[in-house]
Design an enzyme around this catalytic site. Structure first.
Site, PDB file in Angstrom:
ATOM      1  N   LYS A  86       0.974  -1.165  -0.101  1.00 21.99           N
ATOM      2  CA  LYS A  86       0.091   0.075   0.127  1.00 21.99           C
ATOM      3  C   LYS A  86       0.676   1.312   0.025  1.00 21.99           C
ATOM      4  O   LYS A  86       0.497   2.355  -0.549  1.00 21.99           O
ATOM      5  CB  LYS A  86      -0.890   0.117   1.166  1.00 21.99           C
ATOM      6  CG  LYS A  86      -1.995  -0.844   0.959  1.00 21.99           C
ATOM      7  CD  LYS A  86      -3.040  -0.981   2.143  1.00 21.99           C
ATOM      8  CE  LYS A  86      -4.333  -1.520   1.849  1.00 21.99           C
ATOM      9  NZ  LYS A  86      -4.079  -3.064   1.658  1.00 21.99           N
ATOM     10  N   GLU A 108     -10.423   6.296   2.454  1.00 17.70           N
ATOM     11  CA  GLU A 108     -11.374   5.484   3.031  1.00 17.70           C
ATOM     12  C   GLU A 108     -10.440   4.283   3.498  1.00 17.70           C
ATOM     13  O   GLU A 108      -9.446   4.039   2.885  1.00 17.70           O
ATOM     14  CB  GLU A 108     -12.316   4.775   1.765  1.00 17.70           C
ATOM     15  CG  GLU A 108     -11.783   3.463   0.813  1.00 17.70           C
ATOM     16  CD  GLU A 108     -10.428   4.010   0.172  1.00 17.70           C
ATOM     17  OE1 GLU A 108     -10.389   5.123  -0.069  1.00 17.70           O
ATOM     18  OE2 GLU A 108      -9.873   3.061  -0.343  1.00 17.70           O
ATOM     19  N   SER A 376       2.089  -9.608  -0.337  1.00 17.49           N
ATOM     20  CA  SER A 376       1.640  -8.216  -0.553  1.00 17.49           C
ATOM     21  C   SER A 376       2.053  -7.497   0.775  1.00 17.49           C
ATOM     22  O   SER A 376       2.138  -6.415   0.873  1.00 17.49           O
ATOM     23  CB  SER A 376       0.211  -8.125  -0.855  1.00 17.49           C
ATOM     24  OG  SER A 376      -0.622  -9.109   0.027  1.00 17.49           O
TER      25      SER A 376
HETATM   26  C1  LIG Z   1      -4.881  -4.109   1.364  1.00 13.57           C
HETATM   27  C2  LIG Z   1      -4.217  -5.294   0.967  1.00 13.57           C
HETATM   28  C3  LIG Z   1      -4.496  -6.260  -0.047  1.00 13.57           C
HETATM   29  C4  LIG Z   1      -5.612  -6.098  -1.032  1.00 13.57           C
HETATM   30  O1  LIG Z   1      -5.506  -5.053  -1.791  1.00 13.57           O
HETATM   31  P1  LIG Z   1      -5.249  -5.115  -3.335  1.00 13.57           P
HETATM   32  O2  LIG Z   1      -5.679  -3.767  -3.812  1.00 13.57           O
HETATM   33  O3  LIG Z   1      -6.058  -6.431  -3.813  1.00 13.57           O
HETATM   34  O4  LIG Z   1      -3.715  -5.431  -3.469  1.00 13.57           O
HETATM   35  C5  LIG Z   1      -3.631  -7.460  -0.030  1.00 13.57           C
HETATM   36  N1  LIG Z   1      -2.529  -7.666   0.818  1.00 13.57           N
HETATM   37  C6  LIG Z   1      -2.469  -6.739   1.722  1.00 13.57           C
HETATM   38  C7  LIG Z   1      -1.195  -7.178   2.620  1.00 13.57           C
HETATM   39  C8  LIG Z   1      -3.253  -5.626   2.174  1.00 13.57           C
HETATM   40  O5  LIG Z   1      -2.928  -5.119   2.940  1.00 13.57           O
END
Ligand SMILES: *Cc1c(COP(=O)(O)O)cnc(C)c1O
Length: 408
Positions: A86, A108, A376
Site C-alpha cells: 500500500k 477510505e 503483499s
Molecule cells: C490491502 C491489502 C491487500 C488487498 O488489496 P489489493 O488492492 O487487492 O492488493 C492485499 N494484501 C495486503 C497485505 C493488504 O494490506
C-alpha cells in the site's frame, strides 16, 4: 459521464457531474506526471529512502525442497514501510498531490491498513488528513485507528448503511464533492472511477518492474507462473504488469472464505454469485443480488473482503489473459503455518491466499519451472486473527489477563 478509462466493457467513470472538473484535472495532472521523464526516478528515490525499495526477491529454498516441484521465489512487499504494498500507491499519489498544489487528503479504509499508509504519507508531506472508516471497522481495528490518530489524521466513523468499507467510500466521495479545491481523494486500490484503476496500477507497477529484473538476474529466464492475492486488485496488477509475456501465466487468488458453495466468501471472478454492474463510480463484477443489492462478503483476510474488483482484472478474466482461483480460510491458515515453519516468514492473511494456491500447484510442476509469489504484506498485523485460528492457549490467557487489568 466521461467516455474514457474503459477496459473492454469494464471501468469508466460514473461520477456526479459536480466532480467532472476534478476528475478532468486529476487525469490531466496524472498524464503530465507520467510523461515527465524525471518522475519515475523521483518516485524510486523516494521509495528507496522511505520504504526499503527495491524489496528483495527471496528464494524459498526450504519450501522448494518440501514440494519437490517448481522453484519458489517470494517478492517481499511485506518489507515496505507500514508492512505492505500500500505504501507504493499512497506515496505515488502523495507526489501527485504536491504537484497539484493541494493541501488536504482524504481516504477510505476498511481494515485500516490503507488509512495508516495514507496517514504516514500525509504526515511526511505535511498534508491535512481525514480518513473515513465504517463504525463497525473502527471498533474492530482499534490498533490502526490509534496509529492514524497519532500521526495526526482525523478518523471519522461512518454510521450510514452497514457501517463498513463500502459506506466509508460513499462518505469519502461526499467529502470530496464539498472540498474539491483543496482536497485529493487517495483511493486505496485499482478500483473506482477512471483514472484510479490506471493510476494505482501505475504506481504499483514498481513491484513488477523490480521482480522481472530480479528473476532474470537470478535465473536468466522468465518465471512460469506469478501468483498474487486479489482484493481490489492493486498488488496483483502491480506484479502482473511486469510479466505481460505469453509464456508467463498470471494467477490471481481470491478469498473463498468458508467455501464458494457456502455463500460466505469474497470471490467475484470464480463464482456465479457475482455479476457485472455499476456501483461506486465504475463498472465491474460485483457480489450483488439480481436487484443490484450488494451481498455480504466474508474472508479471514480483511483486505480481501470487498464486493468489487479492478475493472482491469475483470477484463483479463473475460479475455483469459490471467487465471483466477479461490482458496478457503482453512487452506490459508495451513499455508501460513507452513511458510512460517519452513522459511521464518510471516505473510499477511491476504498474501497467504497466493501462497496457498501456489502450494497446490508447485508439486505438480517440473524442477525447471520457477514461480514467484507476491507477498503483499506482513502478518504481524494479523496476530489477533491468526492466534485465534490456531487456538493458541497461552495467547488466549494473555488476552484474558490484559482484559482483566482494565476491568480491575
Ligand atoms: C490491502 C491489502 C491487500 C488487498 O488489496 P489489493 O488492492 O487487492 O492488493 C492485499 N494484501 C495486503 C497485505 C493488504 O494490506
Amino acid at each position: 459521464m466521461i467516455d474514457r478509462g474503459y477496459y473492454g466493457t469494464f471501468g469508466g467513470a460514473f461520477v456526479p457531474e459536480i466532480l467532472t472538473a476534478t476528475f478532468d484535472e486529476l487525469e490531466a495532472e496524472f498524464r503530465k506526471l507520467k510523461a515527465d521523464p524525471g518522475f519515475w526516478q523521483e518516485y524510486c528515490d523516494l521509495m528507496g529512502s522511505y520504504s526499503c525499495r527495491p524489496t528483495p526477491l527471496t528464494y524459498a529454498e526450504n519450501l522448494t525442497r518440501h514440494f519437490q516441484g517448481a522453484k519458489i521465489y517470494i517478492k517481499r512487499e511485506d518489507l515496505n514501510h507500514t508492512g505492505a504494498h500500500k505504501a507504493n500507491n499512497v506515496m505515488g499519489q502523495g507526489l501527485l498531490v504536491k504537484r497539484m498544489g493541494k493541501t488536504r487528503v482524504i481516504a477510505e479504509t476498511g481494515a485500516g491498513q490503507h488509512g495508516v499508509a495514507t496517514a504516514t504519507m500525509a504526515a511526511k508531506f505535511g498534508f491535512d488528513c481525514t480518513v473515513y472508516m465504517g463504525e463497525v471497522d473502527v471498533k474492530r481495528q482499534r490498533p490502526n485507528v490509534f496509529w492514524m490518530e497519532q500521526m495526526g489524521a482525523t478518523v471519522v466513523p461512518v454510521t450510514d448503511g452497514t457501517r463498513i468499507l463500502k459506506d466509508a467510500i460513499n462518505e469519502a466521495f461526499r467529502d470530496w464533492v464539498s472540498h474539491m479545491d483543496t482536497t485529493h481523494y487517495v483511493l486505496g486500490t485499482a478500483c473506482g472511477p477512471h483514472p484510479f484503476p490506471e493510476m494505482v496500477s501505475y504506481f504499483q507497477s514498481i513491484i513488477g518492474k523490480e521482480a522481472r529484473k530480479q528473476i532474470l538476474e537470478r535465473e536468466s529466464k522468465l518465471p512460469t507462473r506469478v501468483y498474487a492475492c486479489v482484493g481490489g486488485g492493486s498488488n496483483a496488477m502491480g506484479i502482473f504488469s511486469g510479466f505481460p509475456d505469453d509464456q508467463v501465466e498470471c494467477v490471481g487468488v481470491e478469498a473463498a472464505g468458508h467455501g464458494l458453495a457456502s455463500g460466505k466468501h469474497a470471490s467475484r471472478l470464480c463464482t456465479d454469485d457475482a455479476s457485472v454492474g455499476v456501483a461506486q463510480g465504475y463498472k465491474t463484477y460485483f457480489l450483488q443480488d439480481s436487484d443490484g443489492q450488494m451481498k455480504e462478503t466474508h474472508s479471514i483476510a480483511a483486505g480481501l473482503d470487498y464486493v468489487g474488483v479492478s475493472p482491469i482484472l475483470s477484463q483479463m478474466h473475460d479475455q483469459g489473459t490471467a487465471r483466477f482461483e479461490a482458496v478457503t480460510d482453512a487452506e490459508v491458515i495451513e499455508a501460513l503455518k507452513l511458510t512460517m515453519g519452513k522459511e521464518g516468514i510471516i505473510p499477511a492473511l491476504e498474501s497467504a491466499h497466493a501462497f496457498a494456491q501456489a502450494f497446490k500447484e508447485a508439486p505438480t510442476m517440473s524442477k525447471d519451472d520457477t514461480i514467484i509469489i507476491n507477498q503483499s504484506g506482513r502478518g504481524d498485523k494479523d496476530i489477533f486473527t491468526i492466534a485465534d485460528a490456531l487456538g493458541d492457549p497461552s495467547w488466549k490467557r494473555f488476552i484474558m489477563e490484559k482484559a482483566g487489568e482494565y476491568h480491575a
